[in-house]
Design an enzyme around this catalytic site. Structure first.
Site, PDB file in Angstrom:
ATOM      1  N   TYR A   1       4.320 -12.367   5.091  1.00 34.90           N
ATOM      2  CA  TYR A   1       3.246 -11.711   4.347  1.00 34.90           C
ATOM      3  C   TYR A   1       2.920 -12.569   3.137  1.00 34.90           C
ATOM      4  O   TYR A   1       3.747 -12.730   2.242  1.00 34.90           O
ATOM      5  CB  TYR A   1       3.697 -10.309   3.944  1.00 34.90           C
ATOM      6  CG  TYR A   1       2.694  -9.465   3.189  1.00 34.90           C
ATOM      7  CD1 TYR A   1       1.344  -9.810   3.083  1.00 34.90           C
ATOM      8  CD2 TYR A   1       3.110  -8.291   2.566  1.00 34.90           C
ATOM      9  CE1 TYR A   1       0.450  -9.014   2.389  1.00 34.90           C
ATOM     10  CE2 TYR A   1       2.217  -7.480   1.861  1.00 34.90           C
ATOM     11  CZ  TYR A   1       0.898  -7.854   1.780  1.00 34.90           C
ATOM     12  OH  TYR A   1       0.015  -7.050   1.082  1.00 34.90           O
TER      13      TYR A   1
ATOM     14  N   THR B   1       0.825  -1.208   0.000  1.00 33.52           N
ATOM     15  CA  THR B   1       0.000   0.000   0.000  1.00 33.52           C
ATOM     16  C   THR B   1       0.859   1.257   0.000  1.00 33.52           C
ATOM     17  O   THR B   1       0.458   2.296  -0.519  1.00 33.52           O
ATOM     18  CB  THR B   1      -0.947   0.005   1.214  1.00 33.52           C
ATOM     19  OG1 THR B   1      -1.731  -1.196   1.202  1.00 33.52           O
ATOM     20  CG2 THR B   1      -1.887   1.199   1.203  1.00 33.52           C
TER      21      THR B   1
ATOM     22  N   LYS C   1       0.768 -11.967   8.010  1.00 31.94           N
ATOM     23  CA  LYS C   1      -0.319 -11.207   7.401  1.00 31.94           C
ATOM     24  C   LYS C   1      -0.839 -12.087   6.278  1.00 31.94           C
ATOM     25  O   LYS C   1      -0.161 -12.300   5.272  1.00 31.94           O
ATOM     26  CB  LYS C   1       0.185  -9.865   6.872  1.00 31.94           C
ATOM     27  CG  LYS C   1      -0.884  -9.073   6.133  1.00 31.94           C
ATOM     28  CD  LYS C   1      -0.343  -7.790   5.520  1.00 31.94           C
ATOM     29  CE  LYS C   1      -1.418  -7.076   4.710  1.00 31.94           C
ATOM     30  NZ  LYS C   1      -0.921  -5.845   4.040  1.00 31.94           N
TER      31      LYS C   1
END
Length: 296
Positions: free
Chosen positions: A135, A47, A163
């Site tokens: 992740y 992001t 995550k």
């Protein structure tokens, strides 16, 4: 709870109109996030457009987030590369800056097998002086970190959690069923948070909390406290905004939304481009529906 838990924002990296990192906007965003009650912050992830930031820019972004947070909330720093040596080097640099956690995604493009993944993440975890969060985001990397391998990596003393952004609830549950007691499982998909935490996950690393940190944190806290009925109400109130944030590749919609709120310029680095006007109109309506005031 000893595991990392709660709602963390996967921060955007604001840019000026001429494409430079907008540090005043970043600092203001971090300060506002903390004032709104966010539990932790994640800098230089997908992001945050980390792959289009230089090494120096990534260090300066993480340093700025750490400085503004001032220990008020933990800060997780992204350190991902498909070159293990570079991932190790960045991990060490982020640890030296003072990040509380390291976030490291599966290597993209070269698609290693299980043995390569074990050695890759093992090298990162061995080099890190702070706990490492795996992740898994196969939609971006082309590689799915399967539950059996996640659980194998969870045995490493310096790998603290994952995550999980596969979008696969069954996969998340397979990890939850067998995880060590100190291994944190965080949803990487806003829309899946209701189901994931209900199944036993510890929280969320959120895109939408860039725009509504108090509301997304409230949703996560309601779920963690077992207040499913009220959490369900919050979830469906926020679902249109969650959907709008992924009408195009993240973070294009998120940056458009923050621009509508007057918090950042709507600038991305190529190959990403600003969201289409149709997406912007949907975001505007979704922000208002979520109760955000002052939307342009």
């Amino acid at each position: 709870m000893s595991r990392l838990h709660g709602c963390g924002t996967a921060l955007v990296t604001p840019f000026t109109r001429d494409g430079l990192v907008d540090f005043p906007a970043l600092r203001a965003l971090v300060d506002w996030q903390i004032a709104e009650g966010i539990d932790f912050l994640v800098a230089c992830g997908s992001t945050g457009e980390a792959q289009t930031l230089s090494d120096t820019e990534r260090e300066r972004v993480v340093a700025a987030v750490l400085e503004v947070s001032g220990g008020r909330v933990p800060v997780m720093a992204g350190a991902t590369s498909n070159d293990t040596a570079r991932a190790v080097d960045e991990t060490q640099r982020m640890c030296q800056l003072g990040a509380d956690y390291i976030l490291s995604a599966t290597p993209y493009y070269n698609k290693p097998g299980a043995a390569g993944l074990c050695r890759h993440f093992g090298a990162i975890a061995d080099a890190a002086t702070k706990p490492v969060c795996l992740y898994n985001v196969p939609s971006r990397t082309g590689l799915n970190l399967k539950p059996a391998l996640t659980l194998q990596l969870a045995a490493h003393s310096n790998i603290m959690g994952i995550k999980e952004a596969s979008g696969d609830l069954k996969q998340i549950m397979d990890i939850l069923r067998e995880r060590p007691d100190d291994f944190s499982v965080l949803s990487g998909d806003d829309w899946l948070t209701l189901a994931a935490i209900s199944a036993g996950a510890d929280g969320l690393i959120s895109v939408v909390s860039n725009e509504v940190p108090a509301e997304m944190t409230a949703l996560v806290h309601l779920l963690l406290s077992g207040n499913l009925e009220q959490a369900r109400s919050w979830h469906y109130r926020l679902l249109p905004l969650m959907d709008a944030n992924f009408l195009e590749t993240n973070p294009s919609p998120c940056k458009a939304a923050l621009h509508l709120m007057g918090r950042i310029e709507n600038v991305l680095r190529l190959p990403l481009t600003p969201a289409a006007e149709e997406t912007v109109s949907t975001l505007r309506a979704a922000l208002r529906l979520a109760g955000v005031t002052g939307v342009r």
